[in-house]
Design a protein around this motif. Structure first.
Motif, PDB file in Angstrom:
ATOM      1  N   ALA A   1       0.838  -1.192   0.000  1.00  0.00           N
ATOM      2  CA  ALA A   1       0.000   0.000   0.000  1.00  0.00           C
ATOM      3  C   ALA A   1       0.874   1.243   0.000  1.00  0.00           C
ATOM      4  N   GLY A   2       0.514   2.200  -0.783  1.00  0.00           N
ATOM      5  CA  GLY A   2       1.238   3.461  -0.880  1.00  0.00           C
ATOM      6  C   GLY A   2       0.339   4.459  -1.567  1.00  0.00           C
ATOM      7  N   ALA A   3       0.763   5.678  -1.581  1.00  0.00           N
ATOM      8  CA  ALA A   3      -0.046   6.722  -2.194  1.00  0.00           C
ATOM      9  C   ALA A   3      -0.097   6.522  -3.701  1.00  0.00           C
ATOM     10  N   PRO A   4      -1.301   6.541  -4.285  1.00  0.00           N
ATOM     11  CA  PRO A   4      -1.378   6.443  -5.738  1.00  0.00           C
ATOM     12  C   PRO A   4      -0.896   7.746  -6.368  1.00  0.00           C
ATOM     13  N   ALA A   5      -0.597   7.668  -7.637  1.00  0.00           N
ATOM     14  CA  ALA A   5      -0.240   8.845  -8.419  1.00  0.00           C
ATOM     15  C   ALA A   5      -1.082   8.802  -9.690  1.00  0.00           C
ATOM     16  N   TRP A   6      -1.000   9.842 -10.469  1.00  0.00           N
ATOM     17  CA  TRP A   6      -1.745   9.923 -11.726  1.00  0.00           C
ATOM     18  C   TRP A   6      -0.810  10.378 -12.823  1.00  0.00           C
ATOM     19  N   LEU A   7      -1.074   9.898 -14.029  1.00  0.00           N
ATOM     20  CA  LEU A   7      -0.403  10.388 -15.228  1.00  0.00           C
ATOM     21  C   LEU A   7      -1.441  11.109 -16.062  1.00  0.00           C
ATOM     22  N   GLU A   8      -1.167  12.347 -16.371  1.00  0.00           N
ATOM     23  CA  GLU A   8      -1.988  13.108 -17.305  1.00  0.00           C
ATOM     24  C   GLU A   8      -1.332  12.897 -18.660  1.00  0.00           C
ATOM     25  N   VAL A   9      -1.987  12.133 -19.529  1.00  0.00           N
ATOM     26  CA  VAL A   9      -1.419  11.713 -20.802  1.00  0.00           C
ATOM     27  C   VAL A   9      -1.986  12.587 -21.912  1.00  0.00           C
ATOM     28  N   THR A  10      -1.101  13.220 -22.682  1.00  0.00           N
ATOM     29  CA  THR A  10      -1.517  13.970 -23.870  1.00  0.00           C
ATOM     30  C   THR A  10      -0.970  13.221 -25.070  1.00  0.00           C
ATOM     31  N   LEU A  11      -1.884  12.663 -25.863  1.00  0.00           N
ATOM     32  CA  LEU A  11      -1.525  11.859 -27.024  1.00  0.00           C
ATOM     33  C   LEU A  11      -1.127  12.757 -28.195  1.00  0.00           C
ATOM     34  N   PRO A  12      -0.493  12.183 -29.235  1.00  0.00           N
ATOM     35  CA  PRO A  12      -0.055  12.990 -30.373  1.00  0.00           C
ATOM     36  C   PRO A  12      -1.167  13.801 -31.041  1.00  0.00           C
ATOM     37  N   ASP A  13      -2.405  13.296 -30.999  1.00  0.00           N
ATOM     38  CA  ASP A  13      -3.510  14.034 -31.625  1.00  0.00           C
ATOM     39  C   ASP A  13      -4.114  15.091 -30.702  1.00  0.00           C
TER      40      ASP A  13
END
Length: 139
Positions: A12-24
């Motif tokens: 268990a640990g703190a989750p993180a997030w990825l803000e993904v910007t795709l090529p389009d």
């Protein structure tokens, strides 16, 4: 549950997030909960991104407790962290920008307020691979 993914689940640990910007220009938010999150063009990754500039297994995020690092997996086009080449595992901080091919990932310790949650990497991978339109603002 996929046994390959179960083997990567960590304590268990703190989750993180990825803000993904795709090529389009489409944007997606992926919750990172696994001890090891692989990213690349192959469907065998936790997060599959269909960017032709990516290697099949491009990079990975590793979580140890509340600490995350990014590591390039000997990709053809490399991985950049805040515009600097990643040549060894590098620690991540909120707001760091990871550039892989024509895709940008922003590492976040809190979800992006303007993006609806997309779930964890496993559930979001299909949407990223499909190249769906940007997630509408939460609200």
């Amino acid at each position: 549950m996929d046994p390959r993914r179960a083997a990567h689940e960590g304590p268990a640990g703190a989750p993180a997030w990825l803000e993904v910007t795709l090529p389009d220009g489409a944007r997606e938010q992926v919750r990172v909960t696994l001890a090891l999150t692989t990213i690349g063009r192959s469907e065998q990754n936790v997060v599959e991104v269909l960017d032709p500039k990516l290697s099949r297994f491009h990079c990975e995020l590793e979580r140890r407790g509340a600490t995350y690092t990014v590591r390039d997996c000997n990709s053809r086009n490399g991985t950049l962290l805040n515009d600097a080449p990643v040549t060894a595992a590098r620690p991540l901080r909120h707001g760091d920008r990871i550039r892989i091919g024509n895709t940008t990932l922003v590492f976040r310790t809190t979800p992006a307020p303007d993006l609806a949650p997309a779930g964890d990497g496993a559930s979001a991978a299909a949407r990223l691979a499909a190249g769906l339109a940007a997630v509408p603002p939460a609200g």
